[in-house]
Write a protein that holds these residues in place. Structure first.
Motif, PDB file in Angstrom:
ATOM      1  N   ASN A 254       0.836  -1.203   0.000  1.00 48.37           N
ATOM      2  CA  ASN A 254       0.000   0.000   0.000  1.00 48.37           C
ATOM      3  C   ASN A 254       0.870   1.253   0.000  1.00 48.37           C
ATOM      4  OD1 ASN A 254      -2.455   1.574   0.260  1.00 48.37           O
ATOM      5  ND2 ASN A 254      -1.827   1.902   2.373  1.00 48.37           N
ATOM      6  N   THR A 255       1.855   1.284   0.871  1.00 48.76           N
ATOM      7  CA  THR A 255       2.748   2.449   0.955  1.00 48.76           C
ATOM      8  C   THR A 255       3.531   2.621  -0.339  1.00 48.76           C
ATOM      9  OG1 THR A 255       2.954   2.227   3.341  1.00 48.76           O
ATOM     10  CG2 THR A 255       4.698   3.455   2.222  1.00 48.76           C
ATOM     11  N   ARG A 256       4.121   1.539  -0.814  1.00 49.54           N
ATOM     12  CA  ARG A 256       4.982   1.611  -1.998  1.00 49.54           C
ATOM     13  C   ARG A 256       4.195   1.911  -3.271  1.00 49.54           C
ATOM     14  NH1 ARG A 256      10.149  -0.732  -0.820  1.00 49.54           N
ATOM     15  NH2 ARG A 256      10.185  -1.471   1.327  1.00 49.54           N
ATOM     16  N   SER A 257       2.908   1.560  -3.307  1.00 47.05           N
ATOM     17  CA  SER A 257       2.081   1.852  -4.487  1.00 47.05           C
ATOM     18  C   SER A 257       1.313   3.166  -4.315  1.00 47.05           C
ATOM     19  CB  SER A 257       1.108   0.700  -4.757  1.00 47.05           C
ATOM     20  OG  SER A 257       0.089   0.650  -3.778  1.00 47.05           O
ATOM     21  N   LYS A 258       1.642   3.913  -3.260  1.00 45.78           N
ATOM     22  CA  LYS A 258       0.991   5.199  -2.969  1.00 45.78           C
ATOM     23  C   LYS A 258      -0.532   5.047  -2.834  1.00 45.78           C
ATOM     24  CE  LYS A 258       4.636   7.639  -5.421  1.00 45.78           C
ATOM     25  NZ  LYS A 258       5.321   6.516  -6.032  1.00 45.78           N
ATOM     26  N   GLY A 259      -0.944   3.921  -2.246  1.00 44.61           N
ATOM     27  CA  GLY A 259      -2.363   3.681  -1.993  1.00 44.61           C
ATOM     28  C   GLY A 259      -3.117   3.046  -3.143  1.00 44.61           C
ATOM     29  N   ASN A 260      -2.466   2.875  -4.293  1.00 42.03           N
ATOM     30  CA  ASN A 260      -3.168   2.316  -5.454  1.00 42.03           C
ATOM     31  C   ASN A 260      -3.626   0.884  -5.229  1.00 42.03           C
ATOM     32  OD1 ASN A 260      -2.930   4.675  -6.959  1.00 42.03           O
ATOM     33  ND2 ASN A 260      -0.939   4.082  -7.762  1.00 42.03           N
ATOM     34  N   SER A 261      -2.812   0.073  -4.558  1.00 43.08           N
ATOM     35  CA  SER A 261      -3.207  -1.314  -4.327  1.00 43.08           C
ATOM     36  C   SER A 261      -4.407  -1.396  -3.389  1.00 43.08           C
ATOM     37  CB  SER A 261      -2.042  -2.129  -3.769  1.00 43.08           C
ATOM     38  OG  SER A 261      -1.654  -1.641  -2.496  1.00 43.08           O
TER      39      SER A 261
END
Length: 83
Positions: free
Chosen positions: A53-60
């Motif tokens: 979640n963090t690494r995808s900036k919330g996209n996942s």
């Protein structure tokens, strides 16, 4: 006695899809980080989900929420038709 059943695959709505390459890269990075930190057992899944979640900036997370909502909507339609 066995009861008949069915497995239904409901795709994520196209407009809610996360970028597959971004999520895959975030997942691989999160797995490496979990290994580096020695995270094991039932702590792995929440760690990976939070990291992705963090690494995808919330996209996942947005994509997963959209998928859950779409599944619930479909299940409600099935329940109405089955009753």
């Amino acid at each position: 006695a066995a009861h008949p059943g069915a497995v239904i695959g409901i795709p994520i709505p196209a407009q809610a899809e996360a970028d597959a390459a971004e999520v895959e890269a975030a997942t691989e990075e999160a797995l490496r980080e979990a290994n580096r930190r020695g995270i094991e057992g039932n702590a792995v899944t929440p760690f990976i989900l939070a990291e992705v979640n963090t690494r995808s900036k919330g996209n996942s997370l947005r994509a997963n929420v959209a998928l859950i909502k779409n599944n619930a909507h479909f299940a409600a339609q099935v329940a109405v038709r089955a009753s």
